[in-house]
Motif scaffolding. Structure first.
Motif, PDB file in Angstrom:
ATOM      1  N   PRO A 136       0.852  -1.370  -0.120  1.00  0.00           N
ATOM      2  CA  PRO A 136      -0.100  -0.015  -0.063  1.00  0.00           C
ATOM      3  C   PRO A 136       0.879   1.327   0.034  1.00  0.00           C
ATOM      4  N   VAL A 137       0.464   2.184  -0.692  1.00  0.00           N
ATOM      5  CA  VAL A 137       1.187   3.424  -1.021  1.00  0.00           C
ATOM      6  C   VAL A 137       0.484   4.639  -0.268  1.00  0.00           C
ATOM      7  N   VAL A 138       0.931   5.397   0.465  1.00  0.00           N
ATOM      8  CA  VAL A 138       0.734   6.689   0.914  1.00  0.00           C
ATOM      9  C   VAL A 138       1.483   7.843   0.157  1.00  0.00           C
ATOM     10  N   PHE A 139       0.737   8.607  -0.650  1.00  0.00           N
ATOM     11  CA  PHE A 139       1.448   9.474  -1.163  1.00  0.00           C
ATOM     12  C   PHE A 139       1.352  10.859  -0.842  1.00  0.00           C
ATOM     13  N   VAL A 140       2.548  11.636  -0.722  1.00  0.00           N
ATOM     14  CA  VAL A 140       2.159  12.990   0.028  1.00  0.00           C
ATOM     15  C   VAL A 140       2.603  13.875  -1.113  1.00  0.00           C
ATOM     16  N   ASP A 141       1.785  14.883  -1.601  1.00  0.00           N
ATOM     17  CA  ASP A 141       1.992  15.847  -2.409  1.00  0.00           C
ATOM     18  C   ASP A 141       1.628  17.344  -1.978  1.00  0.00           C
ATOM     19  N   SER A 142       2.796  18.222  -1.941  1.00  0.00           N
ATOM     20  CA  SER A 142       2.901  19.515  -1.492  1.00  0.00           C
ATOM     21  C   SER A 142       2.648  20.312  -2.678  1.00  0.00           C
ATOM     22  N   LEU A 143       2.603  19.884  -3.811  1.00  0.00           N
ATOM     23  CA  LEU A 143       2.567  20.651  -5.079  1.00  0.00           C
ATOM     24  C   LEU A 143       1.385  20.143  -5.893  1.00  0.00           C
ATOM     25  N   SER A 144       0.387  19.999  -5.674  1.00  0.00           N
ATOM     26  CA  SER A 144      -0.703  19.375  -6.214  1.00  0.00           C
ATOM     27  C   SER A 144      -1.177  20.616  -7.591  1.00  0.00           C
ATOM     28  N   TYR A 145      -1.197  21.891  -6.909  1.00  0.00           N
ATOM     29  CA  TYR A 145      -1.440  22.924  -7.862  1.00  0.00           C
ATOM     30  C   TYR A 145      -0.647  23.187  -8.723  1.00  0.00           C
ATOM     31  N   VAL A 146       0.573  22.553  -8.866  1.00  0.00           N
ATOM     32  CA  VAL A 146       1.629  22.772  -9.873  1.00  0.00           C
ATOM     33  C   VAL A 146       1.309  21.741 -11.324  1.00  0.00           C
ATOM     34  N   ARG A 147       0.769  20.687 -10.804  1.00  0.00           N
ATOM     35  CA  ARG A 147       0.554  19.558 -12.112  1.00  0.00           C
ATOM     36  C   ARG A 147      -0.478  20.106 -13.103  1.00  0.00           C
ATOM     37  N   LYS A 148      -0.117  19.918 -14.416  1.00  0.00           N
ATOM     38  CA  LYS A 148      -0.959  20.651 -15.262  1.00  0.00           C
ATOM     39  C   LYS A 148      -1.767  19.638 -16.134  1.00  0.00           C
ATOM     40  N   LYS A 149      -1.069  18.495 -16.254  1.00  0.00           N
ATOM     41  CA  LYS A 149      -1.533  17.302 -17.003  1.00  0.00           C
ATOM     42  C   LYS A 149      -2.007  16.046 -16.121  1.00  0.00           C
ATOM     43  N   ASP A 150      -3.004  15.248 -16.465  1.00  0.00           N
ATOM     44  CA  ASP A 150      -3.350  14.320 -15.822  1.00  0.00           C
ATOM     45  C   ASP A 150      -2.204  13.101 -15.613  1.00  0.00           C
ATOM     46  N   SER A 151      -1.177  13.186 -16.678  1.00  0.00           N
ATOM     47  CA  SER A 151      -0.197  12.289 -16.528  1.00  0.00           C
ATOM     48  C   SER A 151       0.836  12.694 -15.477  1.00  0.00           C
ATOM     49  N   GLU A 152       0.814  13.898 -15.002  1.00  0.00           N
ATOM     50  CA  GLU A 152       1.538  14.313 -13.847  1.00  0.00           C
ATOM     51  C   GLU A 152       1.319  13.922 -12.461  1.00  0.00           C
ATOM     52  N   PHE A 153      -0.102  13.198 -12.506  1.00  0.00           N
ATOM     53  CA  PHE A 153      -0.613  12.939 -10.915  1.00  0.00           C
ATOM     54  C   PHE A 153      -0.041  11.299 -11.057  1.00  0.00           C
ATOM     55  N   PRO A 154       0.060  10.672  -9.834  1.00  0.00           N
ATOM     56  CA  PRO A 154       0.371   9.298  -9.835  1.00  0.00           C
ATOM     57  C   PRO A 154      -1.049   8.594  -9.979  1.00  0.00           C
ATOM     58  N   PRO A 155      -1.094   7.160 -10.337  1.00  0.00           N
ATOM     59  CA  PRO A 155      -2.466   6.545 -10.604  1.00  0.00           C
ATOM     60  C   PRO A 155      -3.084   6.476  -9.234  1.00  0.00           C
ATOM     61  N   LEU A 156      -4.238   7.130  -9.037  1.00  0.00           N
ATOM     62  CA  LEU A 156      -4.980   7.343  -7.999  1.00  0.00           C
ATOM     63  C   LEU A 156      -5.358   5.977  -7.320  1.00  0.00           C
ATOM     64  N   ASP A 157      -5.894   5.112  -8.185  1.00  0.00           N
ATOM     65  CA  ASP A 157      -6.460   3.839  -8.040  1.00  0.00           C
ATOM     66  C   ASP A 157      -5.507   2.969  -7.591  1.00  0.00           C
ATOM     67  N   ARG A 158      -4.103   3.227  -7.564  1.00  0.00           N
ATOM     68  CA  ARG A 158      -3.212   2.329  -6.777  1.00  0.00           C
ATOM     69  C   ARG A 158      -2.628   2.823  -5.563  1.00  0.00           C
ATOM     70  N   ILE A 159      -2.990   3.952  -4.981  1.00  0.00           N
ATOM     71  CA  ILE A 159      -2.671   4.456  -3.809  1.00  0.00           C
ATOM     72  C   ILE A 159      -3.794   4.227  -2.681  1.00  0.00           C
ATOM     73  N   ALA A 160      -3.156   3.947  -1.521  1.00  0.00           N
ATOM     74  CA  ALA A 160      -4.071   3.596  -0.487  1.00  0.00           C
ATOM     75  C   ALA A 160      -4.584   5.185   0.061  1.00  0.00           C
ATOM     76  N   TYR A 161      -3.639   6.053   0.203  1.00  0.00           N
ATOM     77  CA  TYR A 161      -4.082   7.573   0.505  1.00  0.00           C
ATOM     78  C   TYR A 161      -3.132   8.564  -0.274  1.00  0.00           C
ATOM     79  N   TYR A 162      -3.959   9.445  -0.853  1.00  0.00           N
ATOM     80  CA  TYR A 162      -3.170  10.620  -1.710  1.00  0.00           C
ATOM     81  C   TYR A 162      -3.405  11.903  -0.611  1.00  0.00           C
TER      82      TYR A 162
END
Length: 350
Positions: free
Chosen positions: A62-88
């Motif tokens: 299980p992956v816990v992903f921490v993102d302090s820069l979510s507002y920077v990401r412009k393309k969907d491909s710049e986000f991790p696969p949310l269905d493979r994450i326990a908590y974003y």
């Protein structure tokens, strides 16, 4: 800071050698650090590194992903696969300025957490000015060579840091510390310019916290954590030109409306070109950013324009700095909130 909330955790470090070495240096003695990959994982903590998620999730962890820069990401491909994450775990930010990205809306596993910063201590002040340059370097970016990064960092120091130090010296301003991931050559050069009492180079989290509480003014590249930490202790802050792609929106997001952000002259980093490169992805942005700074350092005219920006920012700095006082509403308990989600994910996996 997150692992400090999990003092009994056994930690295996994964990532590029530079990041692993820095993390190992600053982990407390309460943690057991395993060499190499352990036979069994309970949970993986991934910070601001979307490409790492798939490889770790493939291990069945299980992956816990921490993102302090979510507002920077412009393309969907710049986000991790949310269905493979326990908590974003997305760090809160002023969403009235930048809307929440589509991939993060209406998902149960997306958790908005407070600022991930130390619990604020009372600021004493009286120590002088702190210059902060943060991480400076980036590693393992597709299409961005280490040589380009190193030359870009050296050019940034020539354009921004050394002129700033000389300007402060000439105006008899007291420098308390010059912090950041400075290479040894830069540290040696700085030691020849400032008194021996000035702290220079990388600092542990605790040391940096103590330095900020002693400071009267912070002059910083606009890194998210540093700006939020300064705001939490009401430390007057002004900004240097951005070092990387995330710091341009940081400067606009965390400051008072109409503040002088110390942005690059348009001849060095053009807003129009920057936005165009953002649409092409992370690699294109960093190539543009570093090459533009290298080119500016080679031009007397461009270097003079950057010095004029630094002089203007110092001369016109308001007494209370330029950070938005509303930042304190973002909270300071993010590290503890993420740690509790890590525990939850690990328990479900066992």
């Amino acid at each position: 800071m997150i692992l400090e909330k999990l003092p009994e955790a056994s930690v295996a470090l994964h990532g590029d050698a530079h990041s692993v070495a820095i993390t190992r240096r600053y982990l407390g003695p309460q943690h057991t650090i395993e060499a190499g990959r352990p036979r069994k994982f309970d949970v993986a903590l991934v910070i601001n590194d979307p490409p790492a998620v798939n490889g770790i999730a493939d291990l069945g962890v299980p992956v816990v992903f921490v993102d302090s820069l979510s507002y920077v990401r412009k393309k969907d491909s710049e986000f991790p696969p949310l269905d493979r994450i326990a908590y974003y775990c997305a760090q809160k930010y002023p969403t009235d300025r930048f809307p929440i990205a589509g991939p993060l809306q209406n998902r149960d596993n997306v958790k908005w957490v407070d600022a991930i910063i130390p619990i604020p201590q009372k600021r004493r002040g009286g120590g002088g000015i702190v210059i902060n340059l943060g991480g400076l370097y980036v590693h393992n970016l597709a299409g961005v060579s280490d040589d380009l990064v190193n030359r870009g960092v050296d050019a940034y120091l020539e354009l921004v840091l050394f002129p700033l130090v000389e300007l402060l010296k000439s105006s008899n301003r007291k420098i308390l510390a010059i912090c950041g991931n400075l290479n040894e050559a830069a540290c040696r050069r700085l030691r020849a310019l400032v008194p021996d009492t000035v702290a220079i180079g990388p600092q542990s989290g605790g040391a940096f916290e103590r330095i900020l509480t002693d400071a009267d003014l912070l002059i910083s590249a606009p890194g998210t954590t540093t700006l939020l930490q300064a705001a939490s202790i009401d430390l007057p802050t002004i900004l240097l030109p951005s070092e990387n792609r995330s710091q341009i929106p940081n400067a606009r997001l965390y400051t008072k409306p109409g503040a002088d952000l110390g942005e690059w002259p348009d001849r060095v980093i053009s807003n129009a070109d920057f936005e165009r490169m953002r649409l092409q992805g992370v690699g294109a942005v960093y190539q543009y950013f570093f090459q533009s700074i290298i080119n500016a350092a080679a031009s007397n005219e461009a270097a003079g324009a950057v010095r004029a920006v630094i002089r203007r920012v110092l001369t016109n700095a308001p007494a209370d700095g330029i950070l938005d006082p509303g930042l304190r509403a973002l909270g300071v308990a993010g590290a503890d909130q993420v740690a509790r989600l890590i525990e939850q994910a690990a328990l479900r996996h066992r």
